[in-house]
Each structure stands twice: as C-alpha cells, then as structure tokens.
Design an enzyme around this catalytic site. Structure first.
Site, short mmCIF file in Angstrom:
data_model
loop_
_atom_site.label_atom_id
_atom_site.label_comp_id
_atom_site.label_asym_id
_atom_site.label_seq_id
_atom_site.Cartn_x
_atom_site.Cartn_y
_atom_site.Cartn_z
N ARG A 174 33.61 -5.05 9.18
CA ARG A 174 32.71 -4.06 8.59
C ARG A 174 31.77 -3.45 9.62
O ARG A 174 31.56 -2.24 9.63
CB ARG A 174 31.88 -4.69 7.46
CG ARG A 174 32.69 -5.04 6.23
CD ARG A 174 31.85 -5.77 5.22
NE ARG A 174 31.32 -7.00 5.82
CZ ARG A 174 30.31 -7.70 5.37
NH1 ARG A 174 29.65 -7.30 4.29
NH2 ARG A 174 29.92 -8.80 5.96
N ASN B 167 33.41 -5.97 2.11
CA ASN B 167 34.35 -7.06 1.88
C ASN B 167 34.66 -7.15 0.40
O ASN B 167 33.77 -6.96 -0.43
CB ASN B 167 33.77 -8.39 2.34
CG ASN B 167 33.78 -8.56 3.84
OD1 ASN B 167 34.45 -7.83 4.56
ND2 ASN B 167 33.02 -9.52 4.33
#
Length: 89
Positions: free
Chosen positions: A18, A36
């Site tokens: 990320r 996520n």
C-alpha cells in the site's frame, strides 16, 4: 480521464504494498485509494489520464521488491472525483 478498480492477489500484504502503491500513484499524478482486504488481497481505485493509469497497472503487476504478485484483476469504474491518492483502512 479513466477510472479503474483493481484487485491484486499473491504475497501482497505485509510487504508495504500500500505504501509503495500510494507513492507510485502520487508520482504518476493519479487520484484514488489503496487498501488491504480481509482475503489477503490489495484493492485499489485509480483515476487519471490513460497513460498514468496504464503505468500504474503495469507497476501493480510487479509491486514492491518483497511482493509476489500472482494476479491483477482490473475493472472499469466510475470516477469518484477524488482529489488525492490515499491509503484507506
């Protein structure tokens, strides 16, 4: 302007996917988000010009150094009018 939803599977959590994705998205001038998912995948919404979206999709197929990307699913999406690229939780 193009908008897509992306789901990346493989070893993509616990490898800073990320953070790297947000940095790359910002570098490319994209807006949207990355997060996520509970199933171990990483999802993203990308908005920007066609070339920048294509470059980000190419990046997603490799990811950061510790990732092992197995599959990248892409679906056209409606633009949300996002003004930045963020990590969501």
């Amino acid at each position: 302007m193009r908008a897509v939803g992306v789901v990346v599977t493989g070893r993509v959590q616990g490898v800073s996917f990320r953070m790297y994705a947000a940095e790359e998205g910002r570098r490319l001038g994209l807006t949207g988000w990355v997060r996520n998912e509970q199933d171990g995948s990483v999802a993203a919404h990308l908005e920007g010009d066609d070339d920048a979206v294509a470059a980000m999709l190419a990046w997603c197929r490799t990811g950061p150094p510790a990732a092992r990307v197995e599959h990248v699913a892409v679906a056209e999406a409606e633009p949300t009018g996002a003004t930045s690229f963020t990590i969501t939780y």
